[in-house]
Design an enzyme around this catalytic site. Structure first.
Site, mmCIF file in Angstrom:
data_model
loop_
_atom_site.group_PDB
_atom_site.id
_atom_site.type_symbol
_atom_site.label_atom_id
_atom_site.label_comp_id
_atom_site.label_asym_id
_atom_site.label_seq_id
_atom_site.Cartn_x
_atom_site.Cartn_y
_atom_site.Cartn_z
ATOM 1 N NE ARG A 93 -6.448 -7.027 0.157
ATOM 2 C CZ ARG A 93 -5.450 -6.273 0.602
ATOM 3 N NH1 ARG A 93 -4.961 -6.425 1.813
ATOM 4 N NH2 ARG A 93 -4.930 -5.325 -0.163
ATOM 5 C CG HIS A 133 -0.365 -5.426 -2.181
ATOM 6 N ND1 HIS A 133 -1.319 -5.886 -1.306
ATOM 7 C CD2 HIS A 133 0.643 -4.961 -1.414
ATOM 8 C CE1 HIS A 133 -0.908 -5.724 -0.056
ATOM 9 N NE2 HIS A 133 0.282 -5.160 -0.092
ATOM 10 C CD GLU A 164 -1.090 -0.693 3.663
ATOM 11 O OE1 GLU A 164 0.112 -0.436 3.562
ATOM 12 O OE2 GLU A 164 -1.567 -1.315 4.629
ATOM 13 C CG ASN A 174 -4.762 -2.796 4.546
ATOM 14 O OD1 ASN A 174 -5.809 -3.417 4.367
ATOM 15 N ND2 ASN A 174 -3.812 -2.741 3.631
ATOM 16 C CE1 TYR A 219 -0.601 -5.534 9.765
ATOM 17 C CE2 TYR A 219 -1.267 -3.764 8.299
ATOM 18 C CZ TYR A 219 -0.958 -5.098 8.508
ATOM 19 O OH TYR A 219 -1.015 -5.985 7.463
ATOM 20 C CD GLU A 228 -2.518 -5.562 4.325
ATOM 21 O OE1 GLU A 228 -1.652 -5.157 5.126
ATOM 22 O OE2 GLU A 228 -2.427 -5.422 3.087
HETATM 23 C C1 BGP Z 1 0.959 -3.279 4.840
HETATM 24 C C2 BGP Z 1 1.090 -3.911 3.495
HETATM 25 C C3 BGP Z 1 1.343 -5.369 3.528
HETATM 26 C C4 BGP Z 1 2.200 -5.848 4.668
HETATM 27 C C5 BGP Z 1 1.838 -5.200 5.992
HETATM 28 C C6 BGP Z 1 2.815 -5.466 7.093
HETATM 29 O O1 BGP Z 1 1.468 -1.990 4.771
HETATM 30 O O2 BGP Z 1 -0.071 -3.690 2.703
HETATM 31 O O3 BGP Z 1 1.806 -5.748 2.265
HETATM 32 O O4 BGP Z 1 3.522 -5.872 4.369
HETATM 33 O O5 BGP Z 1 1.679 -3.824 5.867
HETATM 34 O O6 BGP Z 1 3.869 -4.572 7.009
HETATM 35 P P1 BGP Z 1 5.351 -4.997 7.264
HETATM 36 O O7 BGP Z 1 5.612 -6.108 6.301
HETATM 37 O O8 BGP Z 1 6.163 -3.783 6.976
HETATM 38 O O9 BGP Z 1 5.423 -5.417 8.680
#
Ligand code: BGP
Length: 477
Positions: free
Chosen positions: A80, A124, A170, A299, A301, A378
């Site tokens: 991607r 992006h 995002e 995405n 995290y 992500e």
């Molecule tokens: C998401 C974005 C990415 C990437 C990732 C990690 O929000 O789509 O581009 O940056 O987060 O975030 P960070 O770089 O703030 O740790």
């Protein structure tokens, strides 16, 4: 539900990794590219970690072949990446820049030659600076036509080669930073303008999905959403209500607009009362319903835990951009919700809760509510990595993180979720928007820091681990 036996991953599961143009390419003023809002913003004093910017990034623009060769060695099934709008239209519209198209064509052809499925993100965050200057970017409806023209250019050029497309990456995270926190360009802090710009972005998203149907009838398109599922801090009714508020204001506000073509009721009622609701013109909601996605890009995290927040309480706060653990303040909206640490979860050095079960919950919530296929676009762990003697980078913490989250994908599929693939963030180390080069995500270490470096690529321990996972079809976790 604890499963003892897992179904295998489907044969055509997209084992992938991801990146974004500004974070990897560099060559910010080469090949006819115009400046983006990030080219300007990162050069203002005090905006990013130690003033880091993407002028060179990890030089992917000049190392496409080398990077794709590493992907092939790893056995990646999908990659991607995003296209930089000002590489294609240097001032946002007008004459198309053939050198920009040719660059992405080289990348796409190299991927296809190795059997790697390209997953193309249309946006992006790197808006052409010219459109910001001319009419304020996402705050003006003129952007809808300009964005459509740019996207159709890519559909026409790459529609026969690229099957998987991401519309906006995002929108929720980017515009919250851009118009509420003031931490992304254009660095505004105004909730009314935030909801207005966000509404226009929904219309643009729907318009380009509608156009996609005509130009790429056999492709699949959807937005990538930064989904941080909400948890209540306790079963106290006040915490439960805060959790409901958070889910509706920070998640369903976007996902319902994308997938149902309407805003969630309680949040809309609140914003009408507060005078912050976006202006919805006749035809807007009809357009949203004509431009719903084929799948949702997720995405993921971390999860966020919410508690009651009285009027006059905690307001929105900026995130940790230093990697100093424990420095993230509580953040919220008075009267609705505020975040609180989850005592059951470990965190990264950037205070992001590590929660694979949260990913299973995320996938199930979205699949049940929207009845669409999902793709993890992500997921990954940003940490300090160390290049050691003999070109070794040992990142067992990253392997643990990825392993537990891939397992969560498997559990979610067992729960009935249709999951197209899993793209880890990121393939190589890259520039983190606000955290510089020290917050690393890659399977491939890149020898550079805030000051610069050789840009040499070094495979991390996690590279070898993921290669085996892919080769075994997910059996060798
Ligand atoms: C998401 C974005 C990415 C990437 C990732 C990690 O929000 O789509 O581009 O940056 O987060 O975030 P960070 O770089 O703030 O740790």
């Amino acid at each position: 539900m604890h499963h003892h036996k897992f179904n295998d991953f489907p044969k055509d599961f997209l084992w992938g990794a991801a990146s974004a143009a500004y974070q990897v390419e560099g060559a910010w003023d080469e090949g006819g590219k115009g400046p983006s809002v990030w080219d300007s913003f990162t050069k203002l004093p005090g905006k990013t970690f130690q003033g880091s910017n993407g002028d060179v990034a990890v030089d992917h623009y000049h190392r496409v072949e080398e990077d794709v060769a590493l992907m092939a060695e790893m056995g990646l099934k999908a990659y991607r990446f995003s296209v930089s709008w000002p590489r294609i239209y240097p001032t946002g519209r007008g004459e198309v820049n053939e050198a920009g198209l040719a660059f992405y064509e080289r990348l796409i052809d190299a991927l296809l030659a190795h059997g790697i499925e390209p997953v193309l993100t249309l946006y992006h965050w790197d808006l052409p600076q010219a459109l910001q200057d001319e009419y304020g970017g996402w705050e003006d409806r003129r952007i809808i036509d300009d964005f459509e023209r740019y996207c159709v250019t890519l559909y026409q050029r790459f529609g026969a080669k690229v099957k998987y497309w991401v519309s906006l990456n995002e929108q929720n995270y980017n515009l919250t930073n851009a118009y509420q926190l003031g931490t992304h360009p254009p660095a505004v802090q105004d909730r009314k303008r935030f909801f207005a710009a966000n509404h226009i972005a929904f219309l643009a998203n729907a318009r380009v999905i509608k156009a996609f149907r005509e130009h790429v009838p056999n492709g699949l398109i959807g937005p990538s959403f930064a989904y941080s599922p909400a948890y209540p801090a306790s079963c106290a009714p006040g915490d439960m209500l805060a959790f409901e508020n958070a889910e509706e204001f920070t998640n369903y506000w976007w996902l319902d607009a994308y997938c149902f073509g309407r805003y969630p009721q309680a949040a809309l009622a609140y914003l009408k009362e507060s005078g912050e609701a976006p202006e919805i013109l006749p035809g807007d909601l009809a357009l949203l319903r004509e431009g719903t996605p084929d799948y949702i890009g997720v995405n993921y995290y971390y999860t966020l835990t919410y508690t009651d927040n009285p009027l006059g309480g905690q307001t929105m706060q900026r995130i940790n951009t230093t990697g100093q653990k424990g420095t993230t303040p509580s953040s919220g909206v008075p009267g609705l919700y505020r975040t609180t640490p989850n005592p059951h979860l470990e965190t990264s050095n950037w205070d992001w809760a590590i929660d694979p079960t949260g990913m299973r919950i995320a996938l199930r919530r979205l699949s049940s509510r929207y009845a669409l296929p999902l793709m993890i676009t992500e997921n990954g762990l940003g940490e300090f990595d160390k290049l050691e003697a003999g070109d070794k980078v040992q990142d067992p913490y990253r392997i643990d993180y990825l392993r537990s989250h891939v397992k969560a994908c498997q559990e979610a599929m067992q729960d009935g979720v249709e999951l197209l693939g899993y793209c880890a963030w990121s393939f190589t180390d890259i520039l983190s928007w606000l955290n510089g080069y020290q917050k690393r995500y890659g399977f491939v270490y890149v020898d550079r820091d805030e000051q610069g470096g050789s840009l040499r690529r070094v495979k991390k321990e996690s590279f070898h681990w993921y290669r085996q996972v892919i080769a075994s079809g997910g059996k060798a976790l």
